[in-house]
Design an enzyme around this catalytic site. Structure first.
Site, PDB file in Angstrom:
ATOM      1  N   CYS A 139      48.606  32.476  25.129  1.00 55.54           N
ATOM      2  CA  CYS A 139      49.079  33.156  26.332  1.00 55.54           C
ATOM      3  C   CYS A 139      48.133  32.754  27.445  1.00 55.54           C
ATOM      4  CB  CYS A 139      49.080  34.675  26.148  1.00 55.54           C
ATOM      5  SG  CYS A 139      49.461  35.558  27.682  1.00 55.54           S
ATOM      6  N   CYS A 142      47.252  35.828  30.004  1.00 55.10           N
ATOM      7  CA  CYS A 142      46.353  36.909  29.580  1.00 55.10           C
ATOM      8  C   CYS A 142      46.132  36.796  28.086  1.00 55.10           C
ATOM      9  CB  CYS A 142      46.879  38.279  29.976  1.00 55.10           C
ATOM     10  SG  CYS A 142      48.530  38.616  29.370  1.00 55.10           S
ATOM     11  N   SER A 143      46.717  37.676  27.296  1.00 55.79           N
ATOM     12  CA  SER A 143      46.449  37.624  25.860  1.00 55.79           C
ATOM     13  C   SER A 143      47.610  38.195  25.061  1.00 55.79           C
ATOM     14  CB  SER A 143      45.163  38.382  25.532  1.00 55.79           C
ATOM     15  OG  SER A 143      45.268  39.703  25.997  1.00 55.79           O
ATOM     16  N   CYS A 144      48.845  37.924  25.470  1.00 56.54           N
ATOM     17  CA  CYS A 144      50.017  38.415  24.744  1.00 56.54           C
ATOM     18  C   CYS A 144      49.973  37.938  23.299  1.00 56.54           C
ATOM     19  CB  CYS A 144      51.297  37.903  25.389  1.00 56.54           C
ATOM     20  SG  CYS A 144      51.521  38.583  27.027  1.00 56.54           S
TER      21      CYS A 144
END
Lengths: 234, 113
Positions: A139, A142-144
């Protein structure tokens, strides 16, 4: 408070672990534990704005009877209970059941529910590794991460290095994870930018014929399902 | 450089009223510089790829981020780009690909190569 949201402003934990190297002459062991690791500082610093806001909102919700501390604790417990074992169960069944695999690739979330994995609002897209395609998930924004089937993401998944390099030089990134791909294999990177989340369906290794699903699940690691590793026989 | 696409043939599992693009269509990501919360990564702006699949219609995150209702729902696509298209010829493998979810209002039709 842990959060289950992606695309938010949270998710970075700052610790002081392992910020040193062993065996250097110039290294001083003052303030170190007997094993030479730095003590983690007590969290005596003032609260940040957002920490204060979280506490304020949570206490208001409790005061107004909208939720209870027990409900909040139970929800945290549910989130913490998720682990890569859920994803491994899904993959093991897909290896063992071609019809299930077809349903999993067509609608990942529906196939998870069928296997008793609670995916809530997760919209899961499952991408299949073959002899000529290797998939890897990132991602960049961000950090999905597919938390319902893999639990919390590893810290490296949230680093700027992994997020920026994977879409540009995935083969170098994979090599650093110990995975060298054959020339005939094409790399497909999946950047989770919006509503979908991704799970890699690794290729079933040779030599696992006749294995039970439970035994198969043992070799299906978190990293295999992110796509930075492939299953290996013990 | 456009990627090879063999459309998956999967029907989108999430509802869609039908968008402007179909799997296999060549699409270009707009170069816009909208302020605020955006889900179209910078490295894709102006790049051309092919629609891999339509995911369904979803609330617009650029509106949701500001506590609006995100309506009308927007078609969301997975678009596949070649590494060569994104980063130039000097890449590990020009025909490796990156698939990214992009909302329809960020896409315009590109002439098929």
């Amino acid at each position: 408070m842990p959060h289950d949201h992606d695309h938010d402003n949270h998710g970075h934990e700052h610790g002081h672990e392992h910020g040193h190297e062993h065996g250097h002459d110039h290294f001083h062991h003052e303030g170190m534990s007997p094993s030479g690791h730095p003590y983690r500082a007590d969290n005596d610093a003032p609260l940040t704005h957002w920490q204060r806001m979280e506490i304020a909102v949570r206490e208001l919700l409790v005061e107004k009877g909208i939720t209870t501390p027990a409900e909040i604790a139970a929800q945290i417990e549910r989130m913490d209970a998720r682990s890569p074992a859920l994803g491994a169960k899904i993959v093991a069944r897909a290896w063992d059941d071609p019809d299930y695999k077809a349903r999993l690739l067509a609608d990942g979330s529906a196939a998870c529910r069928e296997e008793g994995v609670e995916v809530e609002a997760l919209k899961l897209v499952v991408v299949e590794n073959t002899a000529t395609v290797h998939n890897i998930v990132v991602c960049t924004l961000c950090s999905c991460y597919p938390r319902n089937v893999l639990g919390l993401p590893p810290d490296w998944y949230k680093t700027r290095a992994y997020r920026s390099r994977t879409v540009k030089e995935p083969r170098k990134v994979l090599a650093e994870f110990g995975l060298e791909l054959a020339d005939k294999v094409q790399v497909r990177v999946h950047d989770s930018t919006a509503d979908m989340r991704y799970l890699v369906l690794p290729a079933r290794p040779e030599g696992t014929e006749g294995w039970s699903r439970a035994r198969l699940a043992d070799i299906i690691t978190r990293d295999c399902m992110i796509g930075v590793a492939v299953p290996r026989l013990p | 450089m456009l990627p090879e696409i063999s459309p998956s043939g999967f029907a989108p599992p999430y509802p869609t009223a039908g968008g402007r693009f179909q799997p296999g269509d060549a699409v270009r990501v707009k170069r816009g510089e909208a302020p605020g919360h955006i889900r179209t990564p910078w490295y894709l702006r102006g790049r051309t790829g092919r629609v891999e699949r339509i995911c369904g219609d979803f609330a617009n995150p650029e509106e949701l981020a500001y506590h609006r209702d995100g309506k009308p729902l927007r078609p969301l696509y997975r678009v596949r780009f070649s590494m060569a298209e994104l980063w130039g010829a000097d890449v590990e493998r020009p025909d490796d690909t990156v698939d990214v979810e992009i909302f329809e209002h960020w896409l315009e039709r590109a002439d098929a190569a």
